[in-house]
Write an enzyme that holds these catalytic residues in place. Structure first.
Site, PDB file in Angstrom:
ATOM      1  N   SER A  81       0.878  -1.142   0.014  1.00  0.00           N
ATOM      2  CA  SER A  81      -0.097  -0.027  -0.114  1.00  0.00           C
ATOM      3  C   SER A  81       0.829   1.164  -0.053  1.00  0.00           C
ATOM      4  CB  SER A  81      -0.922  -0.014   1.220  1.00  0.00           C
ATOM      5  OG  SER A  81      -2.061  -0.788   0.992  1.00  0.00           O
ATOM      6  N   LYS A  84       0.019   3.841  -2.602  1.00  0.00           N
ATOM      7  CA  LYS A  84      -0.782   5.078  -2.572  1.00  0.00           C
ATOM      8  C   LYS A  84      -0.090   6.404  -2.366  1.00  0.00           C
ATOM      9  CE  LYS A  84      -4.662   2.003  -0.581  1.00  0.00           C
ATOM     10  NZ  LYS A  84      -3.787   0.693  -0.272  1.00  0.00           N
ATOM     11  N   SER A 141      -6.203   3.558   4.629  1.00  0.00           N
ATOM     12  CA  SER A 141      -5.393   2.854   3.535  1.00  0.00           C
ATOM     13  C   SER A 141      -6.479   2.332   2.700  1.00  0.00           C
ATOM     14  CB  SER A 141      -4.481   2.025   3.926  1.00  0.00           C
ATOM     15  OG  SER A 141      -3.752   1.573   2.798  1.00  0.00           O
ATOM     16  N   LYS A 246       2.935   6.467   5.152  1.00  0.00           N
ATOM     17  CA  LYS A 246       2.209   5.626   4.736  1.00  0.00           C
ATOM     18  C   LYS A 246       2.698   3.957   4.933  1.00  0.00           C
ATOM     19  CE  LYS A 246      -1.351   4.046   2.694  1.00  0.00           C
ATOM     20  NZ  LYS A 246      -1.532   3.104   3.859  1.00  0.00           N
TER      21      LYS A 246
END
Length: 401
Positions: A81, A84, A141, A246
């Site tokens: 992730s 992102k 997320s 993140k």
């Protein structure tokens, strides 16, 4: 009979010798492997002053992009992730360009709600504002929220992914290729990036002050309090100065984290990829950030204006010109080394007319222990024309009056 026994003994001895040779070969090979592993670990420790249990890691200064420590930082790995970050960067750029607003309502499509993984369980046809979707993407997320952004900005996720890869190239991310906007990697075959590339795009995202309105939030809600959001980045709650950024976790990628924090004027981003446990990723990132804040300082050099002299202009309508002193930018140096910074000013005695406004007429170079840490141009604050016959005559008449 004795002859047969003697032959048998010789064969047996030979077999024993062969076994010894074979066994010793395995021992030597194992020892060689151990030596290679030790050499690799030693090489990593030279660039990593702290222990980080990860396949790849990097610590970068956000302001300058300078790498402070790194290990396998260019190795291509699945990012989960952390992908992102690029999605969020394109969203922020669309907002800054006026192509998207925080109050605009976006509608979830059938494809968007089918992403799976981390999500806020959008229903097909459900609408949320850009502000709400940013909360979902940054804090929880949410894959479905990112897919909604992709379809709005790129027309489709495929179109958005093309934009992601184009932006990656513009940022110099040489070891990156995206196949989706979420980082889900069950079906992808060529979705990868590197710790260094992640630091590059993370640094670029942090240029947008807007993003910290979301990446620094520990808990929030959506749908009038019915949907609770808890940040996947534990550092937001437990690490002083955290600005983001993140997390990422899949079976292929392992435990990953891009963590950024700012204390005073020093802003750092630490990236760890391929950790075995969640504790490894948070401890590794904290160790790098702690080292950075303990050993480095943001430093802005000051040009000594008393050393900037006027420059004579040959054959100009003005006899001299004063160099314009530029604004210096911050750099990063070791704590306590500020007193060792030296500046060297290079200004010519004269220049030939004509002189254009903004023309470089000198330089100021800052060095620390022989290494250049900054160089700035001294420029002409105004234009100076070359003197002509009429100009000379007018000057003579004014002098005679």
């Amino acid at each position: 009979m004795k002859k047969i026994r003697r032959t048998t003994a010789i064969i047996a001895a030979g077999a024993v010798m062969l076994c010894c040779v074979s066994f010793s070969g395995h021992v030597f090979a194992a020892e060689e492997t151990d030596v290679q592993a030790q050499e690799t670990q030693a090489a990593a420790s030279e660039t990593m002053p702290v222990e980080v249990k990860a396949k790849a890691a990097v610590l970068m200064d956000v302001t300058t992009g300078k790498v402070l420590m790194a290990n396998n930082e260019n190795e291509r790995l699945p990012p989960a992730s952390i992908t992102k970050i690029m999605t969020l960067l394109l969203v922020c750029e669309a907002i800054d360009a006026g192509e998207l607003s925080l109050t605009e309502e976006l509608t979830a499509s059938k494809d968007a709600v089918s992403k799976g993984g981390s999500q806020i369980w959008l229903k097909e046809g459900e609408t949320m504002t850009v502000d709400e979707l940013l909360k979902a993407a940054c804090i929880a997320s949410a894959n479905d929220a990112c897919a909604v952004f992709a379809e709005r900005i790129g027309g489709s996720e495929e179109g958005f992914v093309a934009m992601m890869n184009e932006r990656a190239q513009e940022l110099g991310m040489k070891n990156t290729n995206f196949e989706n906007c979420t980082g889900l990697d069950d079906t992808v075959t060529n979705h990868y990036t590197s710790a260094y590339d992640i630091a590059l795009m993370g640094r670029e995202l942090l240029r947008h002050d807007l993003i910290q309105n979301y990446t620094t939030v520990w808990m929030d809600t959506l749908r009038e309090g019915k949907t609770e959001l808890v940040n996947t980045n534990k550092l937001v709650r437990f690490y002083k100065g955290t600005t983001g950024l993140k997390t990422g976790t899949t079976s292929k990628a392992g435990q990953c984290l891009a963590a950024s924090a700012q204390r005073d004027s020093l802003h750092l981003i630490a990236v760890v990829l391929g950790c075995e446990t969640s504790d490894d990723r948070f401890n590794g990132a904290k160790a790098m950030l702690n080292w950075g804040f303990s050993n480095m300082v943001s430093y802005k050099p000051e040009i000594n204006s008393e050393l900037i002299t006027d420059v004579n202009v040959i054959h100009g309508i003005k006899s001299s010109i004063t160099p314009e002193i530029p604004e210096t930018s911050g750099t990063i140096i070791k704590k306590g080394s500020q007193e060792n910074v030296k500046q060297e000013i290079n200004i010519p005695v004269d220049v030939e007319a004509p002189v254009e406004k903004g023309q470089v007429i000198g330089t100021v170079t800052f060095t620390l222990d022989g290494e250049k840490i900054g160089e700035y141009n001294l420029t002409a604050a105004e234009a100076v024309k070359k003197i002509g016959f009429l100009d000379a005559l007018a000057m003579l008449l004014r002098a005679a009056a």
